[in-house]
Design a protein around this motif. Structure first.
Motif, PDB file in Angstrom:
ATOM      1  N   SER A 139      -3.659   2.359   5.758  1.00 57.15           N
ATOM      2  CA  SER A 139      -2.450   1.829   6.403  1.00 57.15           C
ATOM      3  C   SER A 139      -2.509   2.022   7.919  1.00 57.15           C
ATOM      4  O   SER A 139      -2.156   1.112   8.677  1.00 57.15           O
ATOM      5  N   ILE A 160       0.844  -1.210   0.000  1.00 55.41           N
ATOM      6  CA  ILE A 160       0.000   0.000   0.000  1.00 55.41           C
ATOM      7  C   ILE A 160       0.874   1.253   0.000  1.00 55.41           C
ATOM      8  O   ILE A 160       0.627   2.207  -0.746  1.00 55.41           O
ATOM      9  N   PHE A 219      -4.632   6.025   1.086  1.00 59.51           N
ATOM     10  CA  PHE A 219      -3.636   5.004   1.428  1.00 59.51           C
ATOM     11  C   PHE A 219      -3.137   5.182   2.865  1.00 59.51           C
ATOM     12  O   PHE A 219      -2.928   4.202   3.575  1.00 59.51           O
TER      13      PHE A 219
END
Length: 272
Positions: A249, A22, A245
């Motif tokens: 995460s 990611i 992202f």
């Protein structure tokens, strides 16, 4: 105990791999050439606009973390005169926020790659420590994009940006570019000089992301007041991707921390 061992040896590494994938995608979104990859970064044009006003219009060209071109039209309210400014051809404006955010992403990737698949985690606290370190970098990356710097008006006036334009900006115009979330923003301040004979109580404004009309400051030997403020912006799609992202995460890190904590508390408090 067997489950906990499996978690440390298998699931932790699966999550670390997922995080790496990611964050590499996030890093690619910043589109800066990494060392050794070569090749120029593509230029993207963005039209600046805001609803309800046509006082300021412009087109910005973004190349990675640098504004390489800016064309701005400004309609002066008092006489409807149209002013046009563009970056000098030899000038680029670095967007430090983008540079910093990408550096933090790369630090997070480095932390994750330091624990390759052959690395054996011995304790839950070791995993928690790694997740905290990664989350710190990700939070810093996100904060650089979501929290623009607060600047005083003299700082904006003395910044290098005012010297980037041709023709030169008149002394009663200040400009500032910054990133706010997924947007690239331009603020234009129109000023008027406060005469020494003015009865206005002079109170210099402090640091702010956006100054309002009426804000006063001293620069050189002159005192100024902000008369008009124009803010125009454009959405940068890849900044939006990067923020998504970061969020995903951070959630993955937190979920792994929660799992480890559940096992650790069971381990600490199990009956003998």
């Amino acid at each position: 105990e067997e489950e906990f061992k499996w978690l440390l040896q298998e699931e932790v590494h699966a999550v670390l791999k997922q995080l790496q994938d990611i964050l590499k995608e996030a890093s690619h979104r910043f589109a800066l050439p990494t060392s050794g990859s070569g090749g120029a970064v593509k230029q993207e044009n963005f039209v600046l606009s805001t609803s309800g006003t046509d006082q300021v219009k412009g087109v910005l060209t973004l190349q990675g973390d640098a504004l390489c071109q800016a064309d701005v039209n400004l309609k002066m309210p008092r006489n409807n005169q149209l002013l046009h400014f563009a970056f000098r051809e030899d000038k680029q404006w670095k967007l430090q926020q983008i540079q910093d955010a990408r550096n933090h992403v790369n630090k997070a990737i480095y932390l994750l790659m330091n624990r390759d698949v052959n690395y054996q985690f011995k304790t839950g606290s070791e995993v928690l420590k790694l997740m905290d370190a990664v989350m710190l970098q990700l939070s810093r990356a996100r904060n650089r994009l979501t929290t623009p710097a607060t600047l005083t008006l003299p700082e904006i006036a003395s910044g290098g940006l005012t010297k980037m334009f041709t023709p030169a900006l008149p002394p009663d115009i200040l400009v500032n570019f910054y990133i706010n979330l997924n947007k690239l923003c331009l603020t234009v301040y129109q000023l008027h000089v406060l005469q020494p004979s003015t009865t206005k109580n002079f109170k210099p404004a402090g640091g702010s992301i956006l100054h309002n009309p009426g804000a006063m400051f001293e620069f050189g030997s002159q005192r100024y007041e902000v008369s008009h403020v124009h803010k125009v912006e454009c959405v940068v799609p890849w900044l939006n991707d990067a923020l998504v992202f970061f969020t995903v995460s951070l959630q993955l890190c937190q979920q792994l921390k929660d799992k480890i904590s559940v096992f650790s508390s069971y381990w600490n408090y199990r009956p003998y």
